[in-house]
Structures are given as C-alpha cells and as structure tokens.
Design an enzyme around this catalytic site. Structure first.
Site, short mmCIF file in Angstrom:
data_model
loop_
_atom_site.label_atom_id
_atom_site.label_comp_id
_atom_site.label_asym_id
_atom_site.label_seq_id
_atom_site.Cartn_x
_atom_site.Cartn_y
_atom_site.Cartn_z
N CYS A 25 -0.25 27.61 -5.80
CA CYS A 25 0.80 26.98 -4.99
C CYS A 25 1.18 27.87 -3.82
O CYS A 25 0.36 28.16 -2.96
CB CYS A 25 2.00 26.60 -5.87
SG CYS A 25 3.10 25.41 -5.07
N HIS A 54 -0.81 22.77 -9.56
CA HIS A 54 -0.36 23.62 -10.66
C HIS A 54 -1.26 23.37 -11.88
O HIS A 54 -0.97 22.47 -12.67
CB HIS A 54 1.09 23.31 -11.01
CG HIS A 54 2.05 23.83 -9.99
ND1 HIS A 54 2.53 25.12 -10.01
CD2 HIS A 54 2.59 23.26 -8.89
CE1 HIS A 54 3.33 25.31 -8.98
NE2 HIS A 54 3.38 24.20 -8.28
N GLU A 103 -1.36 24.94 -14.54
CA GLU A 103 -0.58 25.17 -15.76
C GLU A 103 0.23 23.95 -16.17
O GLU A 103 0.74 23.88 -17.28
CB GLU A 103 0.33 26.39 -15.58
CG GLU A 103 1.57 26.20 -14.72
CD GLU A 103 1.34 26.29 -13.21
OE1 GLU A 103 0.17 26.24 -12.78
OE2 GLU A 103 2.35 26.39 -12.47
#
Lengths: 251, 193
Positions: free
Chosen positions: B77, B175, B177
């Site tokens: 990001c 992202h 994650e």
C-alpha cells in the site's frame, strides 16, 4: 472493476454476538471469531462489528475480541459502537481493526471526524448515520435511533465528507427490521451528491432487495444482519444471483 | 526464515503480522537497522499520509537504509507508493526504487477506492498460482502510473499499476493480508522467493 460489497453485521455485547444467530456449522454461534471466519469462507466481502453495550468497563473485552478476529480472519472489518476518542480509535486499529465507525459522537462533536481523519487517514473512518423521515424530511437520529435531531441527513452526510470521512454507513430506521427493501431513493441521492462510498443498511429481506440497492440505490455496499445470521439469504447464492444480474461482484 | 516488518509508526501492521502467523511464520516488528539488515525477508508496510510517513522514515534513518537492502523487500500500500519516485500526496519525494509517480484519482470516481478489484497482466513469480483477474482488497486515494516495472494492473476509472518489481524490491497496492486465500498465497509466494 471495483465490486459491490456484501457486508454481514454482527452485534456484540461483552465480546459475544447477541442477535440471534442460527448457523448449523458453528461450534459456538456466540463466538464472533467463529462466525466471522464462517462469513469470510462463504464470500462475505467485509464485516462490521457493532458493540451495542459499549461501556467503558467492557472496552477491554471488545479490544480482546478485535484482536482475536484480526488474528484469524482474512478479510477487512469495521468496529463501531461507543467510539468517541482518538485514544480509543488508536487502540482498536492497533488491535487490527481496519476501520472504525463513529455515529453519535460525531454529531455531538463534529471536529472529531477531522481529528480522526487527519491522524489515521480517511480510509479508516466510517461515519454511521441513522435517519428516518419526519414530515417528509430525513432527520438524523442519535443513540441507536432513539433521539431525534434537527440535522438533515443529506447536509450532515456532506459535512462529514468534507470533514474527512472515508465512507458513510447509512441506516434507514424507516426500513430497518421491515425486510421490505433498502431506502434506495435516499441512498441514490447520497451516492450522487457525495464522492465517497455509501454502505446501505436497513431493510434487507430478499435477494431482489440487494439487486435494487445496487442498481436503483447506487449503493457501493449493502449491510445486513438477521437475513444472513438465520440463513434466510445464503451469501454464495446471493452473489451468484447478483452476478447473473450483471452486478460486479467477487465470486 | 527471519521475517521483519519495518515498524516506523505508519499504520496498522498487526494485520500483516497476523497474516504471516496464519502461514506459520512469526514476523518481527522492528525499526532497528541491524535487525532489518539481518532479516531474510522484509515487509515495508504503510497506511496513512505520505509526507508524514516519509518524515518518520527520515527521522529514523530508514530512508537511506531501505534502498540499499539486498534481500527481498515487499512494500504494501503506502509502502509501495513510498518506493516510487514521488507522490502527489503532500508533494512527497519517494525512495526512487520504482521509476514511476503516484497521483491522486480524479473525482470522476469515488475516492478512496475501497473494496475488491481485480489484478491483471500478472508478470512476476510473486503471482505463482494466482489466476488472471483475481480479486484483491484495496483502499487508496492515490495510484502509481504504469512503467516498465509494472507487474500487475488494475482499472478504476483509469488503468493503473497495482504491483511493481525491480530486482529484489516488490510492491503491491492491494492488501494481501486482507485479501482472503488469494492474498495469503501471494504472501506465501513472497516467503518462497
């Protein structure tokens, strides 16, 4: 293309889910982590946890729950309920929440929106607005919709956008619990006058209601609770039907 | 495997640490230069505003350390954006690894872009086992323009760069994650580089 989002909402009290949940596969339907994992695995795009008790004494329990969700769930989630300070937001984000949602505290002190947005970035600040129509005017209500204010929904939404909100979660109290569809006229007006995403809330009863809120209501995301919790609408089937209706959705 | 997540005060890094924990790897949070240099793999995260993030990097000397790293580095990001030449956000000069510039989405689209979008034209071993047009979770108001180091593209009003690679440096705008099992696969691929 950016997809529309399907967002189950879990009501939390003392770190446990409260609203009736009827999931056959869960060992413990009161455990928000179990439920969140289940929703992530069936294709929910993100989750909202609403701390409905939100007492100061219960804060530690909620933070612990947020941490356990962040540990085990691989989709984004928002935490709301009783949030009114920078320190509280900081603690929630540190525990792994992706976004926080503020409601009454923003009405009471609008500068809070600016302060949170400046410190943490607009992308993690959701302003939730509860409103209902009084004499044909959409009026903002506080404290879970129990206290009316003079604020006009559209003016307030515009103001919080300018103050740095990254997203609006609009609940129509006229529609909430009716299972008769979302407040699409008001949602479309919000979506057209604002340049941040709008989450529709209140009124989901069947699959067609989701199609309608994405098409007529121009909503970016649709939130619902009981229709998902009781399995009245299954997310994989909902998303398949949305796709068949040419709505951009993640499958 | 010694995995370090650079901890310079920019945003939510717990989620990244948890995502690696789900893959069975304990990531260390650190701003200690020696610990970072000794790592096998490094994550350069970032959420928030670019100029203040860059100021935090400079105050800890990480702005000179990071470009000299030799092991695989993954910017996520804002971390990816700070590895570029510059960003319009706060008129910030970046670390210059990726030869591209970061601009703000114009107001023909809702800003920030928030939600799931597809990545395509995948061109790196970072995407082994990831299908074209896989969905990833993105939250951002600024985007990197295309360049020769682009390894994935996304469309939001315009076509832009959603991942970059230059030598040992990788960057992703999305992202991983928070991007379900496909995101986890990308993190796993990074560990296997």
């Amino acid at each position: 293309m950016l997809t529309k989002r399907i967002v189950p909402c879990l009501d939390i009290k003392n770190g446990r889910t409260v609203k009736g949940v009827n999931f056959v596969d869960l060992r413990d339907a009161g455990d928000p982590v179990e439920l969140a994992k289940q929703y992530a695995s069936v294709g929910a795009d993100e989750l909202v946890f609403l701390d409905i008790a939100a007492t100061l004494e219960g804060r530690g329990t909620t933070l612990d729950m947020v941490m356990r969700v962040a540990e085990q769930v691989n989709i984004p989630f928002t935490v709301g309920g009783g949030i009114s300070s920078i320190e509280h937001v900081d603690a929630l984000l540190q525990c792994g929440a992706d976004k926080v949602s503020i409601n009454s505290s923003a009405v009471k002190r609008p500068d809070l929106v600016n302060e949170l947005s400046n410190k943490f970035g607009a992308q993690c600040i959701v302003v939730a607005i509860d409103a209902k129509q009084i004499n044909g005017q959409w009026k903002v209500h506080l404290a879970g919709g129990t206290i009316p204010t003079d604020l006009d929904l559209f003016e307030w939404a515009k103001e919080v956008e300018q103050r740095g909100a990254g997203e609006i979660l609009f609940t129509s109290m006229d529609h909430d619990g009716t299972k008769a569809g979302f407040a699409n006229e008001a949602l479309a007006k919000l979506s057209e006058t604002l340049n941040i995403p709008i989450i529709a809330s209140g009124g989901a009863g069947n699959v067609q209601h989701f199609i309608d809120t994405f098409v007529e209501g121009k909503s970016d995301a649709a939130l619902a609770a009981s229709v998902f919790h009781f399995g009245e609408i299954l997310i994989p089937e909902l998303k398949k039907t949305l796709k068949e209706n040419e709505i951009t959705i993640r499958l | 495997m010694k995995l370090v997540i650079i901890n310079y005060g920019a945003g939510n890094i717990k989620s990244i640490q948890f995502a690696f924990k789900r893959l069975g790897v304990d990531a260390v949070l650190s701003n200690n230069p020696e610990e970072i240099i000794a790592a096998d793999k490094i994550i350069f995260p970032g959420v928030g505003e670019a100029s203040s993030a860059m100021a935090m990097l400079k105050s800890s000397g990480l702005d000179t350390l990071i470009p000299n790293l030799k092991q695989p580095v993954l910017g996520i990001c804002l971390g990816m954006q700070l590895l570029c030449e510059s960003t319009e956000e706060g008129n910030t000069i970046g670390l210059g690894i990726f030869k591209t510039h970061v601009k703000r989405f114009d107001n023909t689209v809702k800003v920030p872009q928030m939600g799931w979008n597809v990545i395509s034209n995948l061109k790196s071993n970072l995407f082994n086992g990831i299908k074209e047009n896989e969905y990833m979770y993105l939250v951002h108001s600024y985007y990197a323009e295309h360049c020769s180091q682009t390894i994935a593209s996304t469309n939001y009003g315009i076509n832009y760069t959603s991942a970059l690679q230059h030598n040992n440096f990788y960057g992703v705008q999305f992202h991983p994650e928070k991007s379900s099992t496909a995101g986890a696969k990308i993190l796993e691929n990074f560990l296997n580089l």
